[in-house]
Design a protein around this motif. Structure first.
Motif, PDB file in Angstrom:
ATOM      1  N   UNK A 334       0.809  -1.219   0.000  1.00 43.47           N
ATOM      2  CA  UNK A 334       0.000   0.000   0.000  1.00 43.47           C
ATOM      3  C   UNK A 334       0.846   1.275   0.000  1.00 43.47           C
ATOM      4  N   UNK A 335       1.795   1.376   0.909  1.00 38.08           N
ATOM      5  CA  UNK A 335       2.471   2.655   1.084  1.00 38.08           C
ATOM      6  C   UNK A 335       3.918   2.708   0.679  1.00 38.08           C
ATOM      7  N   UNK A 336       4.557   1.559   0.446  1.00 42.80           N
ATOM      8  CA  UNK A 336       5.977   1.553   0.141  1.00 42.80           C
ATOM      9  C   UNK A 336       6.254   0.966  -1.232  1.00 42.80           C
ATOM     10  N   UNK A 337       5.370   1.197  -2.168  1.00 42.31           N
ATOM     11  CA  UNK A 337       5.538   0.616  -3.505  1.00 42.31           C
ATOM     12  C   UNK A 337       6.782   1.166  -4.192  1.00 42.31           C
ATOM     13  N   UNK A 338       6.975   2.483  -4.108  1.00 39.60           N
ATOM     14  CA  UNK A 338       8.123   3.084  -4.796  1.00 39.60           C
ATOM     15  C   UNK A 338       9.434   2.606  -4.200  1.00 39.60           C
ATOM     16  N   UNK A 339       9.484   2.500  -2.860  1.00 41.52           N
ATOM     17  CA  UNK A 339      10.720   2.044  -2.216  1.00 41.52           C
ATOM     18  C   UNK A 339      11.022   0.604  -2.604  1.00 41.52           C
ATOM     19  N   UNK A 340       9.993  -0.259  -2.586  1.00 43.08           N
ATOM     20  CA  UNK A 340      10.193  -1.651  -2.968  1.00 43.08           C
ATOM     21  C   UNK A 340      10.605  -1.769  -4.435  1.00 43.08           C
ATOM     22  N   UNK A 341       9.998  -0.932  -5.289  1.00 45.27           N
ATOM     23  CA  UNK A 341      10.336  -0.974  -6.716  1.00 45.27           C
ATOM     24  C   UNK A 341      11.778  -0.539  -6.940  1.00 45.27           C
ATOM     25  N   UNK A 342      12.199   0.525  -6.252  1.00 49.88           N
ATOM     26  CA  UNK A 342      13.579   0.987  -6.415  1.00 49.88           C
ATOM     27  C   UNK A 342      14.567  -0.007  -5.841  1.00 49.88           C
ATOM     28  N   UNK A 343      14.202  -0.666  -4.728  1.00 47.36           N
ATOM     29  CA  UNK A 343      15.092  -1.672  -4.147  1.00 47.36           C
ATOM     30  C   UNK A 343      15.255  -2.859  -5.082  1.00 47.36           C
TER      31      UNK A 343
END
Length: 432
Positions: A334-343
């Motif tokens: 829900x809230x950390x999609x961008x962080x997970x995608x960049x990781x």
């Protein structure tokens, strides 16, 4: 000289710190409130004399309230102190100035003591405590104690300043040791070190000032009650279990030690990888991009394996973290999609290596040399020595021109206009 003022902690670290403090405050008073006392303390000027139990229809707290009230009344008057023991209803009864104070019951005795022995011990403690209370209210004692309190405050201020100076010296030495051969320090490691030193400094200053305040309040009979209450709350809150994972309960002290060990693990991993980069890999024939890939994999591998080992040594069952992992996966969704995608994009860049550290790349309107490939972003330094932080996902979602991909030699087309009457051989010789 390295400018320390440029080492500003990102806002996310401040948010993490606020979250941790909120978590601590939520559970701070939980152990104190949840405890069911079977015994209550008899307190005089903030000092605990002994503890008594329930007796018949009177609870332990009701008995201590009556005893504490009578002790305060005796202190407020200038009458002499007389403590006697009489037998009433076959039980030893303590009298204070010929007035009833308390009856010693079987529930009050310690293992191996009789009723009479326990009554004699308590009577002696009450008499000595009352005499000490009268002495601490004299003018001479208060003057001496005030002078001691002022000296302690000055010493605490000096130690607090000294801790800050030591922290700056540690950061300066660490930055010099982590400086690479091109005089560009590893900013990510420096930020972690600075955060660690700031947390350690804040913890040590908090402990220093709390110790000074507790000691000073314990000097005066009028404020010693505050010292007793604060100490009781701190000891109970730090030592009582506030979290249960699996079958093992954990107190706040154990959680703080665990967090400190994890911070130490991160610093250890950074130190090992920097040593490997500067003392071993720099003397090999491996190119810079491959060196950075090895460093990244080794660093995160050490952190991952070390975290598992620490949790196992700590007695934490890894299977008990499945609920936490499920909640984390929901949060990522829900809230950390961008962080997970960049990781995830960072892992692809490390393993697939479409770009490497040292490559000259062009991403959109940015052109420069890749200086660092991190877990979330990549640092590009332009020809004007301006650092551009680019999210890792951008290298996989859009076209990237890599002028150095697998070959440090590149060919550029530079059109040159000359007059039509010019000699081609003369122009060619001038260009060469």
């Amino acid at each position: 000289m390295f400018d320390f003022h440029r080492l500003r902690l990102p806002l996310k670290y401040l948010n993490i710190l606020i979250t941790v403090l909120t978590f601590v405050l939520v559970f701070w008073f939980t152990p104190v409130v949840s405890q069911a006392l079977t015994k209550a303390p008899v307190i005089l000027d903030g000092q605990q004399l002994f503890r008594i139990s329930d007796s018949g229809q009177y609870s332990a707290q009701e008995r201590t309230n009556l005893i504490n009230s009578q002790l305060k009344n005796v202190i407020s008057t200038s009458e002499s102190i007389q403590v006697k023991i009489e037998k009433r209803n076959q039980l030893p009864t303590i009298l204070l100035n010929d007035r009833y104070l308390l009856t010693v019951t079987q529930q009050d005795t310690l293992p191996g003591s009789t009723l009479d022995e326990q009554a004699n011990i308590w009577a002696q403690q009450i008499k000595e405590a009352l005499q000490q209370a009268h002495l601490e209210r004299t003018r001479t004692y208060l003057q001496q104690t005030t002078f001691i309190a002022a000296v302690i405050l000055l010493i605490t201020v000096g130690f607090s300043w000294l801790l800050g100076w030591i922290k700056h010296q540690f950061i300066r030495v660490a930055s010099l040791r982590l400086t690479t051969s091109n005089a560009i320090p590893n900013s990510e490691t420096l930020k972690v070190l600075e955060l660690f030193f700031k947390l350690v400094l804040a913890s040590m200053r908090f402990a220093l000032w709390m110790s000074a305040i507790l000691y000073i309040t314990n000097l005066f009979p009028f404020t010693r009650q505050w010292s007793y209450q604060i100490s009781n709350i701190l000891i109970t809150s730090f030592t009582s279990p506030i979290l249960t994972l699996g079958k093992n309960p954990y107190s706040l002290t154990e959680l703080i030690v665990l967090v400190g060990l994890l911070f130490g693990l991160v610093i250890f991993a950074g130190t090992v990888t920097n040593f490997l980069r500067s003392r071993i890999l720099s003397f090999t024939v491996i190119n810079r991009g491959a060196q950075e890939a090895i460093i990244i994999l080794l660093k995160y591998g050490l952190i991952f394996i070390g975290t598992l080992v620490l949790l196992q040594i700590w007695g934490l069952d890894i299977s008990s973290l499945t609920i936490l992992a499920s909640a984390l996966s929901v949060g990522i969704g829900f809230g950390l999609q961008d962080i997970a995608k960049n990781f995830g994009s960072g892992l692809v860049l490390v393993f697939e290596r479409p770009i490497q550290v040292g490559d000259f790349v062009e991403v959109g309107e940015y052109t420069g040399i890749v200086e660092r490939i991190g877990a979330r972003s990549t640092e590009i330094r332009t020809l004007d020595h301006v650092s551009i932080i680019v999210p890792n996902s951008r290298f996989l979602e859009k076209e990237v021109i890599n002028w150095s991909h697998r070959n440090p030699i590149s060919r550029l087309h530079l059109p040159v206009g000359v007059a039509y009457r010019s000699d081609p051989k003369a122009v060619q010789s001038l260009k060469i």
